[in-house]
Enzyme design. Structure first.
Site, PDB file in Angstrom:
ATOM      1  N   HIS A  53       0.877  -1.183   0.000  1.00 42.11           N
ATOM      2  CA  HIS A  53       0.000   0.000   0.000  1.00 42.11           C
ATOM      3  C   HIS A  53       0.912   1.230   0.000  1.00 42.11           C
ATOM      4  O   HIS A  53       0.984   1.978   0.981  1.00 42.11           O
ATOM      5  CB  HIS A  53      -0.917  -0.038   1.226  1.00 42.11           C
ATOM      6  CG  HIS A  53      -2.111   0.855   1.112  1.00 42.11           C
ATOM      7  ND1 HIS A  53      -2.396   1.617  -0.020  1.00 42.11           N
ATOM      8  CD2 HIS A  53      -3.117   1.131   2.004  1.00 42.11           C
ATOM      9  CE1 HIS A  53      -3.513   2.300   0.181  1.00 42.11           C
ATOM     10  NE2 HIS A  53      -3.966   2.023   1.393  1.00 42.11           N
ATOM     11  N   CYS A  60      -3.960   3.483   9.474  1.00 43.94           N
ATOM     12  CA  CYS A  60      -4.306   3.845   8.087  1.00 43.94           C
ATOM     13  C   CYS A  60      -5.808   4.032   7.915  1.00 43.94           C
ATOM     14  O   CYS A  60      -6.240   4.716   7.001  1.00 43.94           O
ATOM     15  CB  CYS A  60      -3.787   2.776   7.138  1.00 43.94           C
ATOM     16  SG  CYS A  60      -4.454   1.150   7.502  1.00 43.94           S
TER      17      CYS A  60
HETATM   18  N1  NVA Z   1      -4.517  -3.929   5.470  1.00 42.44           N
HETATM   19  C1  NVA Z   1      -5.802  -3.323   5.148  1.00 42.44           C
HETATM   20  C2  NVA Z   1      -5.607  -1.907   4.746  1.00 42.44           C
HETATM   21  C3  NVA Z   1      -6.861  -1.159   4.387  1.00 42.44           C
HETATM   22  C4  NVA Z   1      -6.606   0.232   3.992  1.00 42.44           C
HETATM   23  C5  NVA Z   1      -6.482  -4.109   4.051  1.00 42.44           C
HETATM   24  O1  NVA Z   1      -5.801  -4.497   3.093  1.00 42.44           O
HETATM   25  O2  NVA Z   1      -7.670  -4.378   4.161  1.00 42.44           O
HETATM   26  N1   CP Z   2      -6.354   3.701   4.285  1.00 42.82           N
HETATM   27  C1   CP Z   2      -7.051   3.369   3.184  1.00 42.82           C
HETATM   28  O1   CP Z   2      -6.505   2.936   2.152  1.00 42.82           O
HETATM   29  O2   CP Z   2      -8.379   3.564   3.303  1.00 42.82           O
HETATM   30  P1   CP Z   2      -9.492   3.130   2.245  1.00 42.82           P
HETATM   31  O3   CP Z   2      -9.554   1.633   2.238  1.00 42.82           O
HETATM   32  O4   CP Z   2     -10.741   3.771   2.743  1.00 42.82           O
HETATM   33  O5   CP Z   2      -9.082   3.643   0.890  1.00 42.82           O
END
Ligand code: NVA
Ligand code: CP
Length: 316
Positions: free
Chosen positions: A134, A273
């Protein structure tokens, strides 16, 4: 690879530590610019597609608002709304979308999908989250840390919980790139992936940063400037057979008042996040406390993503 595809941002490893610092500085300037009401429309007539196979609030809105602030048009393509990978192969979709759009944003599963889009579309592609990385999130996290502490090198950032996920992988590499000390406080089976740890260690040699893995949470957080956590079950992993076991294993890694206190650092902050699963990876008490910068962090997604869009279009 075409020159335009080379401006893609799929991973932190696509940029140098110097470029990373420049993007953060640019994002801070763009934040000021927006607050002053200046909108120079540097991306007028650009068309950008947002291909989202997973849910999103912050990332989707950041790309949409950043594009609109800069005069670009945005087309949202939900994973179930186009033929993507179902009635039409990924490879054909990439080549078609490259004929319509000037840039593509991809949120989904495999990192490899983002790479294929970049290779075959011929236009810049931005990674808006994959199972593995990410990277746009990590840049906003670093910007938030820099706003608070006025520097990044030497900061001790402790990521607590599922340190094998996309957010942790990217944060670890990002910290290494700016010379910060990254600590993963997690059970051994949830330490970051080896390939990402190796990537981070390479940067540490250049920047003086460090990477440490520690399974005792109270020991890990001692001296932390920031505690960071994320959900224990990431999107796409909800139906894995061991989900309940995973939650039980991660329970001792909840960020709560006692863990914040164990930093023994008066100025320590809390980052996430988002979205957060309160009373799981973080207590409401910590989330809502004065130490929590989670909404600054969320806002900074917009400014950092705008800087990344301008970089991708060489319109900085
Ligand atoms: N680790 C989480 C981050 C969401 C922004 C996911 O992948 O669901
Ligand atoms: N932190 C983040 O990526 O949030 P969303 O899943 O809302 O985009």
């Amino acid at each position: 690879m075409t020159i335009r595809a080379a401006r893609s941002f799929l991973s932190l490893a696509d940029i140098s530590p110097l470029e990373l610092r420049e993007i953060i500085q640019h994002a801070r300037a763009l934040k000021q610019e927006k607050k002053l009401g200046h909108f120079p429309q540097r991306l007028k007539h650009k068309n950008v597609a947002l291909i989202f196979e997973k849910l999103s609030t912050r990332t989707r809105c950041s790309f949409s608002v950043a594009c609109r602030d800069e005069g670009a048009n945005v087309e949202f393509l939900g994973g179930n709304e186009i033929h993507f990978g179902k009635k039409e192969s990924l490879e054909d979709t990439a080549r078609v979308l490259g004929r319509f759009f000037d840039g593509l944003v991809y949120r989904g599963y495999a990192q490899k999908t983002a790479q294929t889009l970049a290779e075959l579309s011929g236009v810049p592609v931005w990674n808006a989250l994959t199972d593995e990385e990410h990277p746009t999130q990590a840049i906003a996290d670093l910007m938030t840390l820099e706003e608070r502490f006025s520097h990044l090198a030497g900061l001790r950032v402790v990521y607590v919980g599922d340190a094998a996920n996309n957010v942790a992988n990217s944060l670890m590499v990002g910290c290494a790139m700016v010379g910060a000390h990254f600590v993963a406080a997690a059970p051994e089976q949830y330490w970051p992936e080896k390939a990402y740890a190796e990537q981070a260690l390479k940067f540490c040699k250049e920047t003086g940063g460090s990477v440490t893995f520690e399974s005792n949470p109270h020991k890990a957080v001692l001296g932390a400037d920031a505690l960071y956590t994320d959900v224990w079950v990431s999107m796409g992993f909800e139906n894995e057979p061991n989900v309940q076991q995973r939650i039980e294993t991660l329970r001792p890694y909840q960020v709560n008042a006692s863990l914040m206190k164990a930093t023994e650092v008066e100025h320590s902050i809390f980052l996430h996040c988002l979205p957060a699963n309160k009373e799981m990876e973080v207590t409401t008490e910590v989330f809502e406390s004065g130490k929590s910068l989670v909404f600054d962090q969320a806002e900074n997604r917009l400014h950092t993503i705008k800087a990344l869009l301008l970089r991708g279009f060489s319109a900085g």
